[in-house]
Scaffold this motif. Structure first.
Motif, short mmCIF file in Angstrom:
data_model
loop_
_atom_site.label_atom_id
_atom_site.label_comp_id
_atom_site.label_asym_id
_atom_site.label_seq_id
_atom_site.Cartn_x
_atom_site.Cartn_y
_atom_site.Cartn_z
N TRP A 148 -6.46 -57.53 2.74
CA TRP A 148 -7.75 -58.11 2.37
C TRP A 148 -8.19 -57.71 0.96
O TRP A 148 -9.27 -58.11 0.51
N PRO A 164 -4.22 -66.01 -0.88
CA PRO A 164 -4.47 -66.59 -2.21
C PRO A 164 -5.97 -66.74 -2.45
O PRO A 164 -6.68 -67.33 -1.63
N VAL A 165 -6.44 -66.18 -3.54
CA VAL A 165 -7.86 -66.24 -3.88
C VAL A 165 -8.01 -66.73 -5.31
O VAL A 165 -7.33 -66.23 -6.23
N THR A 166 -8.86 -67.69 -5.51
CA THR A 166 -9.16 -68.21 -6.84
C THR A 166 -10.58 -67.83 -7.21
O THR A 166 -11.53 -68.14 -6.48
N GLN A 188 -18.32 -59.83 -4.23
CA GLN A 188 -17.51 -61.04 -4.29
C GLN A 188 -17.70 -61.84 -3.01
O GLN A 188 -17.50 -61.32 -1.90
N HIS A 241 -0.28 -62.58 2.59
CA HIS A 241 -0.79 -62.72 1.22
C HIS A 241 -1.95 -63.71 1.25
O HIS A 241 -1.80 -64.83 1.77
N SER A 249 -10.57 -69.43 -1.05
CA SER A 249 -9.19 -69.26 -0.59
C SER A 249 -8.76 -70.52 0.13
O SER A 249 -9.58 -71.21 0.76
N PRO A 255 -7.63 -58.74 -2.03
CA PRO A 255 -8.11 -59.79 -2.95
C PRO A 255 -9.55 -60.21 -2.71
O PRO A 255 -10.13 -60.90 -3.56
N THR A 283 -16.19 -64.89 -0.99
CA THR A 283 -14.98 -65.72 -0.90
C THR A 283 -15.14 -66.72 0.24
O THR A 283 -15.37 -66.32 1.39
N PHE A 304 -13.51 -57.64 -5.63
CA PHE A 304 -13.22 -57.90 -7.05
C PHE A 304 -12.95 -56.61 -7.81
O PHE A 304 -13.68 -55.63 -7.71
N GLN A 305 -11.87 -56.63 -8.58
CA GLN A 305 -11.57 -55.59 -9.55
C GLN A 305 -11.22 -56.27 -10.87
O GLN A 305 -10.52 -57.30 -10.88
N ALA A 334 -15.63 -67.00 -5.24
CA ALA A 334 -14.20 -67.27 -5.11
C ALA A 334 -13.96 -68.14 -3.89
O ALA A 334 -14.82 -68.30 -3.03
#
Length: 465
Positions: free
Chosen positions: A140, A16-18, A164, A14, A123, A142, A166, A145-146, A121
């Motif tokens: 991958w 994590p992406v902000t 996007q 997983h 991570s 995340p 990241t 972008f959607q 973004a």
């Protein structure tokens, strides 16, 4: 497993992406769209065929930049944003939006909410935490972008380019791109990406070749003349277990590295069985993958008709129509090979390869014109999956060479997740800074868990007869 074939594994994780910021990037100077409040652009039937009404997602990974400063992220983002604004001047259609006009036809229009969408973004992970960066990994997602709650296959009034960026804790970053297929095919996408990258790297606009729209070149004839049956688009009754076995299970995405030697070996086997067969390595590999896939899935009933489709680039096959250099629209048509399950499983490998070869050769300029007219008459409304495997070839795209924005070639360049369309197989180039290039390719496709072992065994030529 054959030493020329390597099954590749990716990490189940997983990420994590902000999301930090979202903003529209506009052309940095006036374009033809600014000169008229009602400016619109024609799309050909090659551009707005149902199969092109999608976003093509891809991701590019880059190692840590040499700049250790605290504002490194903002400098990377600014370079990408500034270069995109410059490139969107000659490629201004990518700043527009799509809408439907008469009879469901699409066109590009320009309103208040135009521009490409960029997303910033970060991570809390490092690139090293992502595992093998040479094989596409659904984890991958995340990094692309959607919009929250975005409808599947939604393209109307959407940004035609979504990028996007990241940033990872190690200093590396990814560039996740969603590009609307209606605007360009794979070769057109590489042309645009190469211009964006070169502009970012040098710091001034590079548009060589100069982009050409010219979609009117593929207007349908009046009256339309559909001269071929176009089985690639015909709806077929689903009387087999094929679709259910892929869509009603949770298919696994599997990838295999195939050496150049193995590809030549497969071609030699086909031509050894039929001395009159003149085929390409792609013809033989596509036939081999198709047969292995159908046998592994144990498709029933045996008299059911199957289809193998694959896009053919017509740029070098156009005889009467000479496109200007820099044309970046869709110039592809689907080839379609057909066989019953029984024939595919029991006929010689050479015969299956000939089916693929004949389907590829059948796609000519005349066939393309017929397909344009077919779309004008029928305008298919849905994607047809019945009895079909589609193989799409990315191996001729210079994804690594064109994607140097000033930080070197990407570690990986390509797609992420094939599972939403589990009847698609993608052939990818093997490249990047870690692998060092070469002539191997990656075969990526989806399989039900119960079929993985058998497909892997068949792929290694244990049953190529």
């Amino acid at each position: 497993m054959d030493s020329c074939i390597q099954e590749l594994h990716f990490s189940h994780l997983h990420i994590p992406v902000t999301i930090n910021n979202k903003f529209l990037v506009h052309p940095s100077s006036p374009t033809p769209a600014n000169h008229s409040p009602h400016h619109s652009l024609y799309l050909s039937n090659l551009d707005d065929i149902i199969g092109a009404r999608v976003f093509t997602p891809s991701v590019y990974f880059y190692r840590s930049t040499t700049d250790p400063s605290n504002n490194r992220d903002s400098l990377v983002l600014k370079r990408l944003q500034d270069a995109l604004g410059q490139v969107l001047v000659p490629y201004y259609p990518l700043s527009g939006r799509l809408r439907e006009v008469e009879n469901g036809k699409l066109e590009v229009f320009f309103g208040e909410e135009q521009g490409a969408l960029m997303v910033s973004a970060n991570s809390s992970m490092a690139l090293a935490d992502l595992g093998d960066l040479t094989v596409p990994n659904p984890a991958w997602l995340p990094l692309i972008f959607q919009h929250p709650g975005e409808e599947a296959y939604k393209i109307l009034e959407m940004p035609l380019l979504i990028a996007q960026v990241t940033f990872f804790t190690c200093g590396g970053f990814s560039l996740g791109i969603r590009l609307c297929h209606c605007i360009c095919d794979g070769f057109g996408a590489m042309q645009f990406l190469g211009s964006w990258a070169a502009t970012a790297k040098i710091g001034k606009l590079i548009a060589d070749p100069e982009p050409v729209w010219d979609r009117e070149a593929f207007r349908p004839r009046n009256p339309p003349m559909v001269k071929y049956p176009h089985h690639e688009y015909l709806p077929m009754e689903e009387r087999s277990n094929l679709t259910n076995s892929l869509w009603e299970t949770k298919p696994l995405q599997k990838c295999y590295r195939i050496s150049k030697e193995f590809q030549c070996q497969v071609k030699s086997i086909a031509q050894g069985q039929d001395s009159s067969l003149v085929c390409s390595s792609f013809d033989a590999m596509a036939a081999h993958i198709w047969r292995s896939w159908v046998k592994a899935l144990d498709v029933k009933p045996i008299e059911y008709d199957l289809r193998l489709t694959f896009p053919v680039n017509l740029r070098t096959k156009l005889e009467t129509l000479k496109l200007r250099k820099g044309f970046y629209g869709n110039v592809v048509s689907l080839a379609c090979a057909m066989s019953t399950v029984d024939s595919l499983m029991n006929d010689s490998f050479a015969k299956t390869t000939r089916l693929v070869q004949e389907a590829r050769v059948r796609v000519t300029e005349d066939y393309l014109r017929s397909m344009v007219d077919y779309v004008e008459v029928k305008r298919p409304k849905r994607l047809e999956f019945e009895g079909k495997l589609m193989i799409t070839q990315w191996t001729r795209f210079e994804m690594y060479e064109t994607a140097d924005f000033g930080w070197g070639k990407p570690v990986y360049a390509g797609p992420i997740d094939l599972r939403p369309t589990p009847q698609v197989c993608v052939l990818l180039p093997q490249g990047g800074v870690d692998y060092g290039g070469g002539q191997s390719m990656l075969v990526c496709l989806c399989l039900p868990p119960s079929a993985v072992h058998k497909f892997t065994r068949l792929l290694t030529l244990n049953d190529c007869t």
